[in-house]
Design a protein around this motif. Structure first.
Motif, short mmCIF file in Angstrom:
data_model
loop_
_atom_site.label_atom_id
_atom_site.label_comp_id
_atom_site.label_asym_id
_atom_site.label_seq_id
_atom_site.Cartn_x
_atom_site.Cartn_y
_atom_site.Cartn_z
N THR A 155 31.61 -11.98 5.20
CA THR A 155 31.64 -11.25 6.50
C THR A 155 31.87 -9.61 5.03
OG1 THR A 155 32.82 -11.96 8.45
CG2 THR A 155 32.57 -9.74 7.79
N HIS A 156 29.96 -8.90 5.01
CA HIS A 156 30.41 -7.89 4.46
C HIS A 156 30.38 -6.43 5.27
CE1 HIS A 156 30.10 -10.83 1.34
NE2 HIS A 156 29.52 -11.35 1.16
N SER A 157 30.44 -5.63 4.56
CA SER A 157 29.97 -3.85 5.08
C SER A 157 28.98 -3.35 3.99
CB SER A 157 31.33 -3.20 5.04
OG SER A 157 32.54 -3.98 5.57
N THR A 158 29.05 -4.25 2.51
CA THR A 158 27.92 -2.87 1.38
C THR A 158 27.17 -4.18 0.61
OG1 THR A 158 30.06 -1.62 1.17
CG2 THR A 158 28.05 -1.40 -0.18
N TYR A 159 26.14 -3.71 0.74
CA TYR A 159 25.40 -4.86 0.25
C TYR A 159 23.92 -3.69 -0.24
CZ TYR A 159 25.59 -7.35 4.25
OH TYR A 159 26.43 -8.18 5.56
N GLU A 160 23.93 -4.58 -1.80
CA GLU A 160 23.92 -3.10 -3.24
C GLU A 160 22.16 -3.39 -3.03
OE1 GLU A 160 25.88 -4.33 -7.04
OE2 GLU A 160 25.48 -5.94 -5.98
N ARG A 161 21.59 -2.73 -2.69
CA ARG A 161 20.24 -2.66 -3.16
C ARG A 161 19.80 -2.23 -3.94
NH1 ARG A 161 20.82 -6.71 0.06
NH2 ARG A 161 20.90 -6.62 2.08
N VAL A 162 17.88 -2.27 -4.02
CA VAL A 162 17.47 -1.18 -5.62
C VAL A 162 16.27 -0.96 -5.02
CG1 VAL A 162 16.17 -1.17 -7.79
CG2 VAL A 162 18.54 -2.62 -7.32
N ARG A 163 16.02 0.30 -5.11
CA ARG A 163 14.40 1.35 -4.44
C ARG A 163 13.35 1.35 -6.18
NH1 ARG A 163 15.79 5.55 -2.47
NH2 ARG A 163 16.16 4.35 -0.52
N VAL A 164 12.32 0.69 -6.03
CA VAL A 164 11.16 0.77 -7.34
C VAL A 164 10.35 1.95 -5.89
CG1 VAL A 164 9.14 -0.36 -8.08
CG2 VAL A 164 11.39 -1.62 -7.39
N GLU A 165 9.60 2.35 -7.04
CA GLU A 165 8.93 3.18 -7.30
C GLU A 165 7.42 3.57 -8.21
OE1 GLU A 165 10.03 7.81 -7.53
OE2 GLU A 165 10.63 6.95 -4.99
N TRP A 166 6.46 2.82 -8.05
CA TRP A 166 5.44 2.83 -8.86
C TRP A 166 4.20 4.41 -8.40
CZ3 TRP A 166 3.03 -2.18 -9.32
CH2 TRP A 166 2.57 -2.93 -10.32
N GLN A 167 4.25 4.83 -9.62
CA GLN A 167 3.28 6.07 -9.72
C GLN A 167 2.42 5.63 -9.59
OE1 GLN A 167 4.79 9.07 -11.65
NE2 GLN A 167 3.30 10.91 -11.50
N LEU A 168 0.67 6.32 -9.11
CA LEU A 168 -0.58 6.30 -9.54
C LEU A 168 -1.01 7.38 -9.29
CD1 LEU A 168 -2.36 3.71 -9.88
CD2 LEU A 168 -2.65 4.51 -7.21
N GLY A 169 -1.47 8.29 -10.06
CA GLY A 169 -2.21 9.67 -10.04
C GLY A 169 -0.74 10.54 -9.24
N GLU A 170 -1.47 10.81 -8.13
CA GLU A 170 -0.73 11.85 -7.39
C GLU A 170 0.26 11.31 -6.59
OE1 GLU A 170 -0.70 15.23 -8.02
OE2 GLU A 170 -2.17 14.78 -10.05
N VAL A 171 -0.07 10.32 -6.75
CA VAL A 171 0.79 9.40 -5.55
C VAL A 171 2.13 8.32 -5.58
CG1 VAL A 171 -0.85 9.86 -3.60
CG2 VAL A 171 -0.12 7.35 -4.70
N THR A 172 2.87 7.89 -4.76
CA THR A 172 3.50 7.32 -5.38
C THR A 172 4.14 5.69 -4.50
OG1 THR A 172 4.90 9.03 -6.86
CG2 THR A 172 6.35 7.24 -6.05
N GLY A 173 4.04 4.96 -4.70
CA GLY A 173 4.67 3.74 -3.47
C GLY A 173 6.12 3.32 -3.85
N GLN A 174 6.14 2.71 -2.73
CA GLN A 174 8.02 2.46 -2.68
C GLN A 174 8.24 1.60 -2.21
OE1 GLN A 174 11.12 5.50 -1.64
NE2 GLN A 174 9.64 6.44 -0.64
N MET A 231 5.86 -4.18 -3.17
CA MET A 231 5.20 -3.30 -2.09
C MET A 231 4.82 -1.96 -2.22
SD MET A 231 8.91 -3.85 0.28
CE MET A 231 8.56 -2.12 0.91
N ALA A 232 5.78 -1.40 -3.70
CA ALA A 232 5.89 -0.34 -4.39
C ALA A 232 4.02 -0.43 -4.54
CB ALA A 232 6.56 -0.41 -5.46
N ALA A 233 3.35 -1.68 -4.61
CA ALA A 233 1.96 -1.55 -6.39
C ALA A 233 1.28 -0.69 -4.32
CB ALA A 233 1.71 -2.72 -6.31
N LEU A 234 1.54 -2.18 -3.38
CA LEU A 234 0.36 -2.21 -2.27
C LEU A 234 0.53 -0.84 -1.56
CD1 LEU A 234 2.04 -5.82 -0.78
CD2 LEU A 234 -0.63 -4.79 -0.66
N GLU A 235 1.67 -0.08 -1.10
CA GLU A 235 1.80 1.36 -0.85
C GLU A 235 0.80 2.38 -1.94
OE1 GLU A 235 4.52 4.24 1.55
OE2 GLU A 235 4.82 3.07 -0.19
#
Length: 333
Positions: free
Chosen positions: A21-40, A96-100
């Motif tokens: 049983t847990h209440s807190t979960y470690e997560r990591v967000r990745v961002e991939w910048q491609l020109g003027e846009v950034t996928g997450q 995911m970040a590459a696709l977006e």
């Protein structure tokens, strides 16, 4: 350029399954910048599969410098696997970040890059975690009052029969699904089959330990409801090995390595005559939005994680009771 940052997700109340049983979960967000846009992308590591926030960060340190072209998203998994074994949630976040990034650069939704049509999404289940009987009843009652018509209950306790009885008392009309999270023995599971049928349970997810394919195969011969693999499914490659032991598979992108891998696992499952559920870890709406791209092609949906959170750091999912959708805006919507 690829960057990343660690964050925590906290559930509104402690979330229990057979293992913990847990209440807190470690997560990591990745961002991939491609020109003027950034996928997450979002990494949702699970210690049961050998991943933590720390292992994700270490994996990204090693993998990110190798990547320079997000448009290679269909071959990204092979490149990442050649560089580093396993670490699927880190690879999922990168995919995911590459696709977006690519989708945003051409102002299209990600599903179009994957060649997926839009469509109606089956209603998502809402999960009742293991707690005291009164607490589980309260969770179920509140879910029904909010309009949820499908509940999934976590079992794997010494009083599983009482849990089912208590939930049916407060939610007599809902579709009910059971997830034992690999906690039963084969004799226990066989005894529970009649109980599940009595309480009109729709499907049974991962009753036995992950490696016990012989036990699942034997149980399947006795069962009159579908038996779905979760913990037994840990990569695209092992889908065929599950076909004789299970009726279906629960696809979790963080465990498979990303949306492209989820799509490949789905196609393999269909080729082997298996049904498909799309599921999740405890994830923000970012991780769930990626799973939503595959959801219209699935038989069952279990993507309720954002509803379990005390606060969702990402907005954009649209919920009406258990019905889930995203906009057709570019990227993840």
């Amino acid at each position: 350029m690829i960057t990343w940052s660690r964050f925590d997700l906290t559930t509104a109340q402690p979330f229990g399954i057979a293992r913990w049983t847990h209440s807190t979960y470690e997560r990591v967000r990745v961002e991939w910048q491609l020109g003027e846009v950034t996928g997450q992308g979002e990494a949702a590591p699970n210690a049961f599969y050998g991943e933590t926030g720390a292992t994700v960060l270490a994996a990204l340190e090693r993998l990110a410098p190798l990547l320079d072209d997000p448009w290679a998203f269909r071959t990204l998994a092979g490149q990442l696997d050649a560089a580093l074994a396993y670490h699927p949630s880190a690879k999922c976040a990168l995919e995911m970040a590459a696709l977006e990034a690519c989708a945003l650069s051409v102002s299209r939704p990600v599903r179009e890059l994957l060649g997926l049509p839009s469509g109606k999404i089956p209603e998502s289940s809402f999960t009742i975690g293991i707690a005291s009987l009164p607490e589980m009843q309260a969770q179920a009652r509140a879910a029904v009052e909010r309009g949820h018509a499908v509940l999934k209950v976590k079992l794997g306790t010494a009083h599983d029969e009482q849990i089912l009885s208590a939930l049916r008392e407060v939610a007599p009309a809902v579709a009910l699904r059971v997830d034992a999270n690999a906690a039963w023995t084969l004799p226990q599971a066989r005894r529970m089959l009649d109980v599940l049928e009595h309480w009109r349970v729709e499907l049974l997810e991962q009753p036995l330990p992950a490696g016990d394919l012989d036990g699942h195969r034997a149980l399947r011969r006795s069962a009159r409801l579908p038996i779905i693999a979760d913990e037994s499914l840990h990569s695209v490659a092992n889908v065929p090995a599950l076909a004789e032991a299970f009726d279906g598979v629960n696809l979790k992108l963080a465990k498979l390595g990303g949306p492209v891998q989820g799509l490949r696992a789905m196609e393999l499952a269909r080729l082997h005559g298996m049904s498909v559920m799309i599921g999740c870890m405890i994830e923000s709406s970012l991780g769930i939005a990626a799973a939503v791209t595959l959801a219209p092609q699935c038989d069952w949906v279990d993507l309720d994680s954002p509803l379990l959170l005390a606060a969702d750091p990402v907005q954009g999912l649209i919920w009406e009771a258990g019905c889930l959708s995203v906009s057709d805006a570019p990227g993840w919507g």
